[in-house]
Design a protein around this motif. Structure first.
Motif: not given
Lengths: 379, 398
Positions: B48-55, B112-117
């Motif tokens: 959920i945070l990933g979608k919000k940009g807060w992960s 790798h970064l997108p999957g972590i985010r």
């Protein structure tokens, strides 16, 4: 959130720090406390000249517009040099009573005297059987026409031998431990019926047992409200407690530095003892205790101006944590110094003694723990 | 000197509190990391945070960070702790992510970064070995170059949640002849589905399966999975350990724990009166609260230093030591407070699909396992003894 100090506050700190550095080396201190009077009145005059005695007062009261933060900075430096001057009794306590409870006339007469350094106050509150309870008073003040007549015995009044005046807590009504019926008076040391028995303290200061025998004071010697002095006393003693907490952090800092230095110099088994992990971890613990103490000193100082429950909780929390840290650091400093720590030759012994006495000043760890618990229960 | 938050910071607090209230998944609300959570539960909030940009708040904005100030990040962690949120696991967002964006090449960042985010890729950490714990540099797992690949052999241990991991970051010895053990180590990313990897569970004293042994036998990974330069892995590993220490003290979570402890002590009885009224127990609670408030101010002082541009330094060792001592003490007192109902083992009851625990008060169920589990905190992340070594070296200068 801000842990910085203003330019004015930094000037106060730099000023007091320089004075203590230049005039408070340990050998000089040792000579002074062994002298007949046990202190240097000229240093007090210098503190007044530098504006230190005015630092925590508002401009209306004749000060420089400062407050508890200035007191904290001054007391930290006092702690670093183990200064013995009666800043807490005269400026923080008597000054505090006048600041919060004094009439215009009282401020004009006494606060001005405190700030100029011409009047020196001691705070006569503790009693032989009262322990740390500020309301447990056998000293009485009986109304007599417009005057009051004081009778009683005040214990271990710090700075009394150097004082010109006392702030005295006394019972004007009620039973020995009632929270109401407590009043606060200004008493001239030369008043008829005041007698003192002076002595030195184990941490290099001077104090007295002070006896009041039918001491008559005028009605305008009363500070604040008659019979309802306790809230004022608690406020002032909380400020004094925060001040002694700050003093403790200064003393801890120097104690830790001396211990670290010693561990670098002292060699055993062919190597500096500071290379032994058991001592390294102890000194790491001493450092952590110091840092936690600094945090608590800040917290107490910041919370002094907040509502009563918040103020009390912060001050008691700080005194508990700092009292424990003072014990830990003092004892481990002596232990790390080994036999040399036991001698009267090294400054560390003086720091240990002051830290040991601070644990009980304005209430021990146990006393403040109990107050914390009571506040918790009331919350 | 003051402890007030600014108007902007308070507005920020309101904003994140509102977001958490509206978006935190209902099905894991009020459940903490000590509860039995499925892998989906553990990543639900992350996604959920990933979608919000807060992960990944602490990352540089160019890699997806929020650009929040240290104080805002502190407020964010406080607000999450208030609801006991199950936060994104640290292995991706706080550990390998920063290593990749700092030392990795463009392909590695892109891969790798997108999957972590977004929380879609689960990472685990291959550091400790049976013979290399606090003395991590003595690790023996080898990676031998073979054409375009490395062939990895060895054994890792204490690998947290490796049973769910898609990828791992491994410290391997690439130069066995290096002059010092710290030299000759490389930092290599490994797809956990690669043949030759076996993950074996380790059952812990609390009865849970949290950590694993990871056995690597002739595991062939592309050399392009090497981060930075060969034999420079120790530098990256140290960077990782020093990175993103904010929140390490766990103040907000411990505050919540103290409130829970007080609630329990108000319900439990001693001599027919609430346990919290007993001077002996009340004193323990007060000591804990006092120690916690000292830690909180120390953390705020560190934060203020960070805000002023001072990087997180060796003070984080102090926060780690004191924070974990308090976390442990809290669980110890909770177990004391629940009395006899700390004794039954909830895992011994038949699973009947109901969430109701058959005996004793709810708050007693996890008291003992949580206490057992939290002994790990003074051991992991550089044991508290290692932290004292760091303080000795970096602050005392011995």
């Amino acid at each position: 959130m801000d842990f910085n100090f203003t330019d004015e506050q930094n000037m106060v700190r730099d000023g007091i720090s320089r004075l203590i550095r230049e005039q408070y080396d340990w050998d000089t201190r040792r000579e002074v406390i062994a002298s007949e009077t046990g202190w240097r009145p000229e240093l007090w005059a210098q503190l007044a000249e530098l504006g230190m005695l005015a630092a925590p007062f508002s401009e209306e009261d004749g000060g420089f517009g400062g407050g508890a933060t200035e007191t904290m900075l001054i007391m930290e430096e006092f702690g670093k040099g183990l200064a013995i001057e009666p800043f807490i009794p005269s400026v923080v306590c008597a000054g505090g009573f006048l600041k919060y409870g004094g009439s215009a006339a009282q401020k004009e007469e006494y606060l001005a005297g405190i700030i100029s350094g011409e009047m020196i106050f001691a705070f006569a509150y503790a009693e032989p059987r009262g322990r740390y309870d500020l309301a447990d008073l056998q000293t009485t003040a009986k109304a007599d026409g417009g005057d009051y007549v004081l009778n009683g015995h005040k214990a271990v009044v710090i700075g009394a031998p150097w004082a010109t005046h006392f702030v005295v807590t006394a019972r004007t009504a009620g039973d020995q431990r009632d929270r109401s019926g407590v009043s606060v008076f200004i008493v001239d040391k030369n008043a008829d019926g005041v007698s003192l028995r002076d002595y030195g303290t184990v941490d290099g200061r001077r104090a007295s047992e002070v006896y009041f025998e039918n001491v008559k004071v005028a009605g305008d010697a009363l500070i604040g409200e008659a019979d309802n002095g306790l809230p004022l006393i608690e406020q002032v003693v909380d400020e004094a407690t925060a001040a002694v907490c700050a003093e403790a952090t200064g003393a801890m800092k120097v104690t830790n530095e001396m211990t670290l230095d010693y561990s670098r110099q002292r060699k055993q088994f062919g190597t500096p003892i500071g290379s032994f992990q058991v001592l390294q971890h102890r000194m790491a613990d001493m450092l952590m205790e110091y840092e936690q103490s600094v945090s608590m000193s800040y917290l107490a100082t910041i919370r002094l101006s907040e509502d009563v429950a918040t103020r009390k909780e912060a001050v008691s929390s700080a005194k508990v944590r700092i009292g424990q840290a003072a014990r830990f650091i003092g004892q481990n400093a002596i232990q790390t110094h080994g036999g040399m720590g036991m001698t009267d030759e090294l400054a560390v012994g003086s720091y240990f003694k002051r830290l040991s006495i601070i644990e009980g000043e304005f209430g021990s760890v146990d006393h403040h723990m109990r107050r914390h618990i009571r506040l918790n229960a009331a919350a | 000197m003051n402890l007030e938050f600014t108007a902007e910071e308070n507005a920020f607090r309101d904003e994140v509190r509102e977001f958490i209230k509206n978006n935190y998944p209902d099905n894991i609300e009020g459940r903490g990391v000590q509860d039995e959570l499925s892998p989906e539960d553990m990543t639900a909030w992350h996604k959920i945070l990933g979608k919000k940009g807060w992960s990944v708040p602490a990352w540089p904005t160019e890699f997806g960070g929020t650009g929040w100030t240290p104080t805002q990040r502190y407020i964010w962690s406080e607000e999450n702790a208030r609801v006991n949120a199950v936060m994104p696991l640290p292995f991706g967002v706080a550990m390998v992510g920063p290593v990749i964006y700092t030392f990795g090449n463009d392909e590695q960042k892109e891969q790798h970064l997108p999957g972590i985010r977004d929380g879609s890729v689960w990472w685990c950490q291959g550091y400790s070995e049976p013979g290399a714990g606090s003395d991590l540099a003595s690790l023996k797992t080898t990676a031998v170059r073979d054409g375009d690949d490395y062939i990895i052999n060895g054994q890792k241990t204490w690998t947290t949640l490796a049973q769910h991991a898609d990828w791992g970051f491994f410290l391997c010895r690439t130069d066995p002849d290096a002059a010092k053990p710290q030299q000759g180590i490389s930092f290599i990313l490994v797809d956990m589905k690669t043949p030759g990897i076996e993950v074996r569970p380790i059952k812990l004293i609390d009865g849970g399966h949290e950590v694993n042994e990871v056995w690597l036998t002739d595991v062939r990974v592309p050399a392009s999975n090497l981060i930075g330069q060969e034999n420079m892995g120790w530098t990256y590993a140290k960077f990782l350990l020093a990175h993103e220490r904010s929140g390490i003290a766990g103040v907000a979570r411990s505050k919540r724990g103290v409130e829970q402890l007080k609630d329990i002590a108000a319900k439990e009885l001693l001599d027919g009166k609430p346990l919290v009224e007993d001077m002996g127990f009340a004193r323990k609670i007060s000591q804990l609260e006092i120690d916690l408030s000292a830690l909180e101010i120390t953390e705020l002082r560190t934060l203020a230093g960070e805000q002023a541009g001072k990087g997180p330094g060796p003070e984080s060792s102090l926060l780690k030591v004191k924070g974990t001592e308090i976390q442990q003490r809290l669980t110890e007192l909770t177990l004391e407070a629940v009395g006899y109902y700390g004794t039954p083992d909830f895992r011994s009851f038949p699973e009947d699909g109901s969430n109701d625990f058959p005996i004793g008060p709810d708050y007693a169920h996890h008291a003992a396992p949580t206490y057992f589990n939290m002994r790990k905190t003074s051991i992991y992340g550089g044991s508290n003894e290692i932290q004292r070594n760091i303080i000795t070296k970096m602050i005392l200068g011995l």
